[in-house]
Design an enzyme around this catalytic site. Structure first.
Site, PDB file in Angstrom:
ATOM      1  N   TYR A   2      -2.248  -0.212   4.208  1.00  0.00           N
ATOM      2  CA  TYR A   2      -1.205  -1.063   4.783  1.00  0.00           C
ATOM      3  C   TYR A   2      -0.353  -1.677   3.676  1.00  0.00           C
ATOM      4  O   TYR A   2       0.885  -1.677   3.750  1.00  0.00           O
ATOM      5  CB  TYR A   2      -1.850  -2.164   5.629  1.00  0.00           C
ATOM      6  CG  TYR A   2      -0.850  -3.152   6.193  1.00  0.00           C
ATOM      7  CD1 TYR A   2      -0.004  -2.796   7.234  1.00  0.00           C
ATOM      8  CD2 TYR A   2      -0.751  -4.442   5.676  1.00  0.00           C
ATOM      9  CE1 TYR A   2       0.925  -3.697   7.753  1.00  0.00           C
ATOM     10  CE2 TYR A   2       0.174  -5.350   6.191  1.00  0.00           C
ATOM     11  CZ  TYR A   2       1.003  -4.972   7.227  1.00  0.00           C
ATOM     12  OH  TYR A   2       1.922  -5.863   7.724  1.00  0.00           O
ATOM     13  N   ILE A  14       7.594  -9.373  17.213  1.00  0.00           N
ATOM     14  CA  ILE A  14       8.820  -9.913  16.639  1.00  0.00           C
ATOM     15  C   ILE A  14      10.019  -9.009  16.909  1.00  0.00           C
ATOM     16  O   ILE A  14      11.155  -9.482  16.957  1.00  0.00           O
ATOM     17  CB  ILE A  14       8.672 -10.192  15.129  1.00  0.00           C
ATOM     18  CG1 ILE A  14       8.438  -8.901  14.338  1.00  0.00           C
ATOM     19  CG2 ILE A  14       7.544 -11.195  14.878  1.00  0.00           C
ATOM     20  CD1 ILE A  14       8.487  -9.110  12.827  1.00  0.00           C
TER      21      ILE A  14
END
Length: 286
Positions: free
Chosen positions: A164, A26
């Site tokens: 994460y 992205i």
């Protein structure tokens, strides 16, 4: 529901955008649009050769500079060499669910790259930033918790997904605290966050990593393209929305669809934790 697309990005002529991790995924998709709309775009990438390959696919004024967010010496060098004003900084680069790995400075890789590297970069560039800072988080932040007793997984049994989630929660807490500090200082700069939903990127780099392969296979049937996943970043970087806004896909469970402003977890709204995380991050990156 918004119908925002890349075609709605206004002219960016005369403005400079810095995008971390812009050689793929992205970040690359967003950088391509920024450049196409007239911005000067700095691709801040760990591997300059891959950055050059990405730049070759873009039209407009694009420059490649080396930045390794897992090495604070590299972050400082990048900031020292980038002496010109920056209109928009996009903190996009990240890593997801690696085995336990340490950065050059000894931090757990996900916390060190996704949060601390961007924290240091933003603060070093902030005197030259003129418009906004956009930091890419994740819906995974909802599972996150900031463990101040063991931020870098030195005592706990390492859990990649939990690490994460902690790093992505840190991204949102950082954005909120940055916005509070900017507003208190009377700065015109605003801090924003975005998340791509389920985007089929190479973030997890699954080669040789069983957990990453499992997650990638589970996500793939529902994931949207890099171009679609970049839309919330484009929205946060270019649209007239308030500071500390959080943009994400407007579809089912924020997995896909045109971007809109979305909510965040209660932990991501904890101002006391945000202030403490800022202070601890400043100490770790000084």
């Amino acid at each position: 529901m918004t119908t925002f697309t890349a075609a709605d990005v206004p002219s960016l002529t005369g403005r400079t955008f810095v995008v971390t991790g812009a050689n793929s995924g992205i970040g690359r998709a967003a950088a391509r649009v920024f450049a196409r709309r007239g911005a000067r775009v700095v691709l801040a990438v760990r591997n300059p050769d891959k950055g050059a390959e990405a730049a070759a696919t873009m039209t407009g004024e694009v420059e490649v500079r080396r930045l390794d967010l897992a090495d604070l010496a590299s972050v400082r060098s990048f900031a020292e060499e980038l002496t010109e004003p920056v209109d928009v900084l996009v903190n996009n680069a990240g890593v997801m669910v690696p085995p336990l790995t340490r950065t050059a400075d000894g931090f757990e890789l996900q916390f060190g790259t996704n949060h601390l590297g961007h924290f240091a970069l933003t603060n070093l560039l902030l005197p030259r930033i003129r418009e906004r800072v956009v930091t890419v988080s994740s819906t995974g932040h909802r599972a996150g918790e900031i463990d101040f007793d063991d931020l870098n997984w030195e005592r706990r049994s390492y859990r990649p997904m939990a690490a994460y989630a902690q790093s992505k929660l840190a991204n949102l807490l950082f954005t909120s605290e940055l916005q509070r500090r900017l507003a208190r200082a009377g700065s015109p700069v605003i801090a924003m966050a975005a998340h791509p939903g389920l985007a089929a990127t190479n973030l997890m780099r699954p080669e040789g990593r069983p957990l990453a392969r499992i997650v990638e296979k589970a996500v793939a049937p529902f994931a949207q393209s890099d171009d679609a996943g970049a839309l919330p970043t484009l929205f946060a970087a270019t649209q007239d929305v308030p500071g500390d806004s959080y943009a994400g896909p407007g579809g089912f469970l924020e997995g896909r669809g045109a971007p809109k402003l979305v909510g965040r977890s209660a932990r991501a709204r904890d101002t006391a934790v945000a202030r403490r995380l800022w202070d601890v991050s400043a100490e770790l990156t000084q």
